[in-house]
Every structure is written in C-alpha cells, then in structure tokens.
Design a protein around this motif. Structure first.
Motif, PDB file in Angstrom:
ATOM      1  N   LYS A 157      43.320  55.613  12.330  1.00 17.12           N
ATOM      2  CA  LYS A 157      43.940  55.933  13.627  1.00 17.12           C
ATOM      3  C   LYS A 157      45.369  55.365  13.658  1.00 17.12           C
ATOM      4  O   LYS A 157      46.051  55.394  12.640  1.00 17.12           O
ATOM      5  N   LEU A 181      32.367  58.611   8.355  1.00 17.36           N
ATOM      6  CA  LEU A 181      33.748  58.512   8.809  1.00 17.36           C
ATOM      7  C   LEU A 181      33.788  57.286   9.718  1.00 17.36           C
ATOM      8  O   LEU A 181      33.106  57.243  10.746  1.00 17.36           O
ATOM      9  N   ILE A 182      34.571  56.295   9.293  1.00 20.44           N
ATOM     10  CA  ILE A 182      34.457  54.971   9.913  1.00 20.44           C
ATOM     11  C   ILE A 182      35.808  54.508  10.437  1.00 20.44           C
ATOM     12  O   ILE A 182      36.798  54.512   9.701  1.00 20.44           O
ATOM     13  N   GLY A 183      35.836  54.105  11.689  1.00 17.70           N
ATOM     14  CA  GLY A 183      37.076  53.613  12.295  1.00 17.70           C
ATOM     15  C   GLY A 183      37.186  52.111  12.153  1.00 17.70           C
ATOM     16  O   GLY A 183      37.597  51.580  11.110  1.00 17.70           O
ATOM     17  N   GLY A 184      36.792  51.399  13.202  1.00 17.25           N
ATOM     18  CA  GLY A 184      36.970  49.943  13.293  1.00 17.25           C
ATOM     19  C   GLY A 184      36.566  49.178  12.039  1.00 17.25           C
ATOM     20  O   GLY A 184      37.323  48.327  11.553  1.00 17.25           O
ATOM     21  N   GLY A 208      30.799  57.058  14.082  1.00 19.90           N
ATOM     22  CA  GLY A 208      30.590  56.520  15.429  1.00 19.90           C
ATOM     23  C   GLY A 208      29.919  55.172  15.345  1.00 19.90           C
ATOM     24  O   GLY A 208      28.705  55.086  15.167  1.00 19.90           O
ATOM     25  N   SER A 209      30.758  54.102  15.398  1.00 17.57           N
ATOM     26  CA  SER A 209      30.252  52.720  15.399  1.00 17.57           C
ATOM     27  C   SER A 209      29.409  52.385  14.166  1.00 17.57           C
ATOM     28  O   SER A 209      28.432  51.637  14.248  1.00 17.57           O
ATOM     29  N   GLU A 244      30.443  63.359  14.828  1.00 15.90           N
ATOM     30  CA  GLU A 244      30.832  62.133  15.519  1.00 15.90           C
ATOM     31  C   GLU A 244      30.615  62.325  17.017  1.00 15.90           C
ATOM     32  O   GLU A 244      31.494  62.885  17.706  1.00 15.90           O
ATOM     33  N   ASN A 294      38.961  56.005   8.825  1.00 12.59           N
ATOM     34  CA  ASN A 294      39.924  56.618   9.738  1.00 12.59           C
ATOM     35  C   ASN A 294      40.667  55.490  10.450  1.00 12.59           C
ATOM     36  O   ASN A 294      40.126  54.862  11.348  1.00 12.59           O
ATOM     37  N   HIS A 319      39.422  65.629  15.137  1.00 15.93           N
ATOM     38  CA  HIS A 319      38.815  64.366  15.559  1.00 15.93           C
ATOM     39  C   HIS A 319      38.714  64.363  17.088  1.00 15.93           C
ATOM     40  O   HIS A 319      39.568  64.923  17.779  1.00 15.93           O
ATOM     41  N   ALA A 374      29.738  57.722  20.826  1.00 18.14           N
ATOM     42  CA  ALA A 374      29.428  56.687  19.827  1.00 18.14           C
ATOM     43  C   ALA A 374      30.686  56.114  19.189  1.00 18.14           C
ATOM     44  O   ALA A 374      30.651  55.061  18.552  1.00 18.14           O
ATOM     45  N   ILE A 375      31.815  56.800  19.385  1.00 14.54           N
ATOM     46  CA  ILE A 375      33.053  56.382  18.714  1.00 14.54           C
ATOM     47  C   ILE A 375      33.640  55.144  19.386  1.00 14.54           C
ATOM     48  O   ILE A 375      33.923  55.160  20.587  1.00 14.54           O
ATOM     49  N   GLY A 376      33.776  54.095  18.618  1.00 15.71           N
ATOM     50  CA  GLY A 376      34.408  52.866  19.108  1.00 15.71           C
ATOM     51  C   GLY A 376      33.645  52.182  20.227  1.00 15.71           C
ATOM     52  O   GLY A 376      34.177  51.294  20.889  1.00 15.71           O
TER      53      GLY A 376
END
Ligand code: PGA
Length: 235
Positions: A9, A217-220, A197-198, A160, A7, A91, A164-166
């Motif tokens: 963003k 589902l992965i952000g950073g 979430g992280s 998520e 993800n 989200h 825990a997100i970011g």
C-alpha cells in the motif's frame, strides 16, 4: 507452488525498502515451493529492481492507456517496459476509496494480460453484503465482469473480503474455501486463488489444509522482513 504476495500500500519509501531487502535476504533463499512477490509504491519500484532478483515485484495499480492526458496516472505499458511483471487490479481500496468500477478494472486486466503480466484481480464482499447473504452474488458479478479473460494463464484471483482487510478479523478457512471453489467453478478451471485479509504467520496455515487456496495477499504482516519471512516459512 504457493504465492506469498506482500501488498505494501502507501508504506515504505525507497530507503526503507532497501533496509527491508538487506534484512530479508539475510534470512536466506526462499524455498522452492513459494513464489514471493512484493507490491511496493510506484516510487520504490526502481529501488527494488536495482537491488534484487530475489523477490518478484509488482505494481499496485496502473492505467490502461499508453500515454495521454491522464494527470497523476502511471501507464501499465511503462511498468512493463521497466520489467515489472505483476499487477494488482481492483484492490478493495481502489474500488471503495477511489471509486474504480468494473468497466475500468476490465480495461486494466485486459492490457496487463495482453502484456503477459501476472495479473492479480481482487474480489470480495463488504460486511453488509455478507450479512445479507450476498457474497456469492458479489463474487459472480466481479468475476463475470472480466469473463473474456478467465482462461488466461496469467490471471490470478485474490479473494479479499472487504471487512477482513486490516481489521484483525480474518475470514474463516471455510469461507475462504467456499469463495475459492465458487471462483474455480465459475472459471471452469483450477485458476490460482489467493486469500487476503488479516493474514499473519499464526493463521496462514489454516487456509492451506483443504488445498483450495493457492496463496495469499498480505498487507500489514508483509511490512517487516522478519514477519514476511515467517509467512513464507509457515507454508
Ligand atoms: P491486511 O491487508 O493483510 O493488512 O489485512 C490485505 C490487503 O489489503 O491486501
């Protein structure tokens, strides 16, 4: 099959998408046990579509109407016409920053599934809800609000936790398993459950041990090609 979803963003422009893809593809084929998908910004969807059949591509959001007076919105129908086959719905940033409520999210899920798109519906509790022991209540409410669609084979739930997100504070594997088992029980089937979430390449394998988590589902950690590939290799 494990789903690894990035993800992005509001990160990466069309140009940096292309350099991501060039480097990412140089790491070779994605193993058959992994389904990789990236959710770039709307403006970068085209760059992806032109460049690769290598990774699936999804949109981070969409509007449920075909067209109309909805300034600033993008129709899910138009996304599908463009060959976008994945959609993120609900989200935590959409729910908490942009105030999207269950009634709106339900319409998005309905349209996305009706078009045969893989629809990733995000759920999760805030830190206060967790401290008050309300995680299960929150999940029940969020999943129940799309109850008409729980049988659809294209529906995927992403657990998520908002805290825990970011944050660099991932949920423990036991908490992720608990949430997954709650959702699977509620849906009365083995619906795919992602954890988000992280997540990073060091902690990702912790979540796979019990077999309750079907992907991430992965952000950073999805933003750099090497790091995204490390996540794939770790599963
Ligand atoms: P994170 O984001 O991996 O940076 O915590 C996950 C998400 O928002 O989907």
């Amino acid at each position: 099959m494990t789903i690894i979803a990035g993800n992005w963003k509001m990160n990466h422009d069309s140009e940096s998408c292309l350099s991501f893809l060039n480097e990412f593809e140089s790491y070779g084929k994605i193993p058959k046990n992994v389904e990789a998908v990236i959710f770039p910004t709307f403006l970068s969807l085209n760059a992806f579509l032109k460049k690769t059949s290598y990774i699936d591509i999804g949109a981070q959001n969409g509007h449920w109407k075909k067209n109309g007076a909805f300034t600033g919105e993008v129709s899910i129908f138009d996304l599908k016409k463009m060959n976008i086959n994945w959609l993120l719905v609900g989200h935590s940033e959409r729910r908490h920053i942009f105030g999207e409520e269950s009634s709106i999210l339900k319409k998005k899920v309905e349209v996305s599934l009706s078009l045969g798109m893989k629809t990733v519906y995000c759920v999760g509790e805030t830190i206060d809800q967790k401290k008050d022991g309300k995680t299960e209540n929150v999940l029940r409410g969020q999943v129940n609000s799309i109850k008409e669609f729980l049988d659809d084979e294209n529906l995927i739930i992403a657990y998520e936790p908002v805290w825990a997100i970011g944050s660099g504070m991932p949920a423990g594997a036991e908490d992720a398993d608990k949430a997954s088992s709650f959702c699977k029980d509620f849906c009365k089937r083995n619906i795919p459950i992602l954890y988000g979430g992280s997540v990073n390449s060091e902690n990702i394998s912790n979540y796979l041990k019990s077999g309750m988590i079907d992907g991430f589902l992965i952000g950073g950690a999805s933003l750099k090609p090497r790091s995204f590939r490390n996540l794939i290799d770790a599963v």
